[in-house]
Write a protein that holds these residues in place. Sequence first.
Motif, PDB file in Angstrom:
ATOM      1  N   GLY A 272       0.838  -1.182   0.000  1.00 20.94           N
ATOM      2  CA  GLY A 272       0.000   0.000   0.000  1.00 20.94           C
ATOM      3  C   GLY A 272       0.880   1.242   0.000  1.00 20.94           C
ATOM      4  O   GLY A 272       2.013   1.225   0.498  1.00 20.94           O
TER       5      GLY A 272
ATOM      6  N   ILE B 103      -4.940   0.331   6.486  1.00 17.25           N
ATOM      7  CA  ILE B 103      -5.138  -1.031   6.018  1.00 17.25           C
ATOM      8  C   ILE B 103      -6.286  -1.721   6.760  1.00 17.25           C
ATOM      9  O   ILE B 103      -7.056  -2.488   6.173  1.00 17.25           O
ATOM     10  CB  ILE B 103      -3.830  -1.826   6.193  1.00 17.25           C
ATOM     11  CG1 ILE B 103      -2.728  -1.223   5.304  1.00 17.25           C
ATOM     12  CG2 ILE B 103      -4.029  -3.289   5.862  1.00 17.25           C
ATOM     13  CD1 ILE B 103      -3.000  -1.304   3.827  1.00 17.25           C
TER      14      ILE B 103
ATOM     15  N   ILE C 109      -9.611  -1.029   5.196  1.00 16.21           N
ATOM     16  CA  ILE C 109      -9.847  -1.753   3.948  1.00 16.21           C
ATOM     17  C   ILE C 109     -10.358  -3.156   4.249  1.00 16.21           C
ATOM     18  O   ILE C 109     -11.304  -3.640   3.608  1.00 16.21           O
ATOM     19  CB  ILE C 109      -8.569  -1.790   3.092  1.00 16.21           C
ATOM     20  CG1 ILE C 109      -8.160  -0.362   2.702  1.00 16.21           C
ATOM     21  CG2 ILE C 109      -8.774  -2.644   1.842  1.00 16.21           C
ATOM     22  CD1 ILE C 109      -6.836  -0.276   1.981  1.00 16.21           C
TER      23      ILE C 109
ATOM     24  N   ILE D 118     -10.993  -3.975  -3.859  1.00 14.92           N
ATOM     25  CA  ILE D 118     -10.289  -3.113  -2.910  1.00 14.92           C
ATOM     26  C   ILE D 118     -10.100  -1.685  -3.420  1.00 14.92           C
ATOM     27  O   ILE D 118      -9.813  -0.788  -2.631  1.00 14.92           O
ATOM     28  CB  ILE D 118      -8.914  -3.710  -2.524  1.00 14.92           C
ATOM     29  CG1 ILE D 118      -7.970  -3.769  -3.734  1.00 14.92           C
ATOM     30  CG2 ILE D 118      -9.088  -5.074  -1.880  1.00 14.92           C
ATOM     31  CD1 ILE D 118      -6.561  -4.205  -3.365  1.00 14.92           C
ATOM     32  N   ARG D 119     -10.285  -1.454  -4.728  1.00 16.76           N
ATOM     33  CA  ARG D 119     -10.019  -0.117  -5.263  1.00 16.76           C
ATOM     34  C   ARG D 119     -10.917   0.962  -4.667  1.00 16.76           C
ATOM     35  O   ARG D 119     -10.408   2.017  -4.264  1.00 16.76           O
ATOM     36  CB  ARG D 119     -10.137  -0.124  -6.781  1.00 16.76           C
ATOM     37  CG  ARG D 119      -8.930  -0.703  -7.493  1.00 16.76           C
ATOM     38  CD  ARG D 119      -9.014  -0.503  -8.995  1.00 16.76           C
ATOM     39  NE  ARG D 119      -8.034  -1.348  -9.678  1.00 16.76           N
ATOM     40  CZ  ARG D 119      -8.351  -2.336 -10.499  1.00 16.76           C
ATOM     41  NH1 ARG D 119      -9.626  -2.614 -10.739  1.00 16.76           N
ATOM     42  NH2 ARG D 119      -7.401  -3.052 -11.078  1.00 16.76           N
TER      43      ARG D 119
ATOM     44  N   SER E 115      -9.969   1.770  -0.950  1.00 17.76           N
ATOM     45  CA  SER E 115      -8.589   2.233  -0.823  1.00 17.76           C
ATOM     46  C   SER E 115      -8.436   3.642  -1.383  1.00 17.76           C
ATOM     47  O   SER E 115      -7.778   4.497  -0.772  1.00 17.76           O
ATOM     48  CB  SER E 115      -7.623   1.259  -1.502  1.00 17.76           C
ATOM     49  OG  SER E 115      -7.871   1.166  -2.890  1.00 17.76           O
TER      50      SER E 115
ATOM     51  N   ILE F 256      -5.320   5.717  -0.629  1.00 16.24           N
ATOM     52  CA  ILE F 256      -4.326   4.639  -0.651  1.00 16.24           C
ATOM     53  C   ILE F 256      -4.338   3.971  -2.019  1.00 16.24           C
ATOM     54  O   ILE F 256      -5.398   3.727  -2.594  1.00 16.24           O
ATOM     55  CB  ILE F 256      -4.635   3.603   0.439  1.00 16.24           C
ATOM     56  CG1 ILE F 256      -4.518   4.229   1.833  1.00 16.24           C
ATOM     57  CG2 ILE F 256      -3.719   2.377   0.322  1.00 16.24           C
ATOM     58  CD1 ILE F 256      -5.027   3.337   2.952  1.00 16.24           C
TER      59      ILE F 256
ATOM     60  N   PHE G 269      -2.203   0.691  -4.358  1.00 17.55           N
ATOM     61  CA  PHE G 269      -1.467  -0.561  -4.158  1.00 17.55           C
ATOM     62  C   PHE G 269      -0.576  -0.832  -5.363  1.00 17.55           C
ATOM     63  O   PHE G 269      -0.987  -0.626  -6.512  1.00 17.55           O
ATOM     64  CB  PHE G 269      -2.417  -1.744  -3.963  1.00 17.55           C
ATOM     65  CG  PHE G 269      -3.029  -1.811  -2.594  1.00 17.55           C
ATOM     66  CD1 PHE G 269      -2.280  -2.275  -1.522  1.00 17.55           C
ATOM     67  CD2 PHE G 269      -4.328  -1.398  -2.375  1.00 17.55           C
ATOM     68  CE1 PHE G 269      -2.829  -2.332  -0.251  1.00 17.55           C
ATOM     69  CE2 PHE G 269      -4.890  -1.448  -1.114  1.00 17.55           C
ATOM     70  CZ  PHE G 269      -4.140  -1.924  -0.043  1.00 17.55           C
TER      71      PHE G 269
END
Length: 470
Positions: A42, A66, A69, A137-138, A141, A146, A148
């Motif tokens: 991340g 994190i 998430i 997760i997009r 995040s 954040i 990745f």
Amino acid sequence: MSNPGEQDTTPVESIGQLAGLLAEGGKPRERWRIGTEHEKFGFVLPAAAGPERTPWMPPPYAPDGIGEILTDLNRQDGGGRWEAIEDRGKLIGLKGIGPERGGSVSLEPAGQFELSGAPLASLHETGHEMARHFEAIRPVSRSLGIGFAPLGFHPMARRADMPWMPKSRYAIMRNYMPKVGTLGLDMMTRTCTVQVNLDFASETDMLRKLRVSLALQPVATALFANSPFYEGKPNGLLSNRAHVWTDTDNVRSGMPLAFFDPSFGFEAYVEWLLDVPMYFIVRDGQILDVAGRSFRAWMKGERQDGLEGLVPTIGDFEDHMTTAFTDVRLKRFLEMRGADAGSPEMMLAQSALWVGLLYDDAALTAVDALVRERDWADYVALRAAVPRQGLDAPWAGGVAHDLAARMVAIAAEGLRARAVTDGNGRDESHLLAPLQAIAAGAPTQAEHWLERYHGAWQGDVSRIFAEAAV
């Protein structure tokens, strides 16, 4: 490792019992599956930077990091996909349920985000699973500022810049690692890998696959090298991640020559593992620090601090198996562990490479013959050379690139022979395209990044994050 409350409490009675545990992994071919695990760093997006958040540096567990998430993933679809895994009240992972059954999401020591994929029948399914994970997760995040990026070694951060996740196991390892190597804390905090987990039919099949894949892990390391930067600059290595593993905890790592012995098998592996020092055990949901203790002595009933009055169980041994860090790890399946994390296409190609080599009889016969052209010690020596020299490392009067090209060609034949097609009628061999390009002379990921650093980036390593982001 086992999740709290899930350990098998059957007492350990013999080495044969433990060998039988491994033998239980044997499956007929129609039940062989593919499990892909991949990690990614991340990083804080520049627009979200502030007094407590530095651009491109790893985000914390909390706040707005994190842990959030993980929480959001657990909420998605009304909680019908994931089950929370906690450690002392902190969410540290997710166990797949329903459509995600067999998979899990976990945190590496510095918050590297890992998907341990479900055992799947085809590489096409693996690709879909990977894409679903990134899509899931997009949104959260990005809302937290954040991003990745899957890279083998953090290209900018110092060890002191890396956060620590609230996971009891990692606290034990953090204390123990500096006692047994100089780079263990870097392994924990500044590396990311991709691995594929594959099945075997029997002890004989396991041994053949283990020898082939262990001998050729250094070539995979060179093919997938993706970590040429250290704290903002090149340092002459193509895989910093692989270099780190040369001095992490060598009694449990690398390519043990014992694994190549003709008499090696399940019992010999158990004998080897019993002499690997322990890290921890779990009792009443708590992880206990027993780092440096001997599992063999514990089985014999010898007194050791922290183990008084406790009887070793199957669950303890299963957890102990997760603390062996050899380049190919034996459990009830085989784990290929020699590659840097990379682009989604390259991570899928990593799984395709080993499926092609190990899951087709003709391909396995061909690659076994290829490996036997050289002594096992030559492959161990190659492991030492590839972090710096990559595919240009000397090999058999030529370079490792020659060996890599032969590997990729055999894997392609193996995938074509599997004849597992997608909705467009393509077999799995097209997933090797990135490796076939490298075999034909294209740069590896590490070489590509170095070209960018010396060219378009004008020495600004931070630009790797936008280009490597998933």
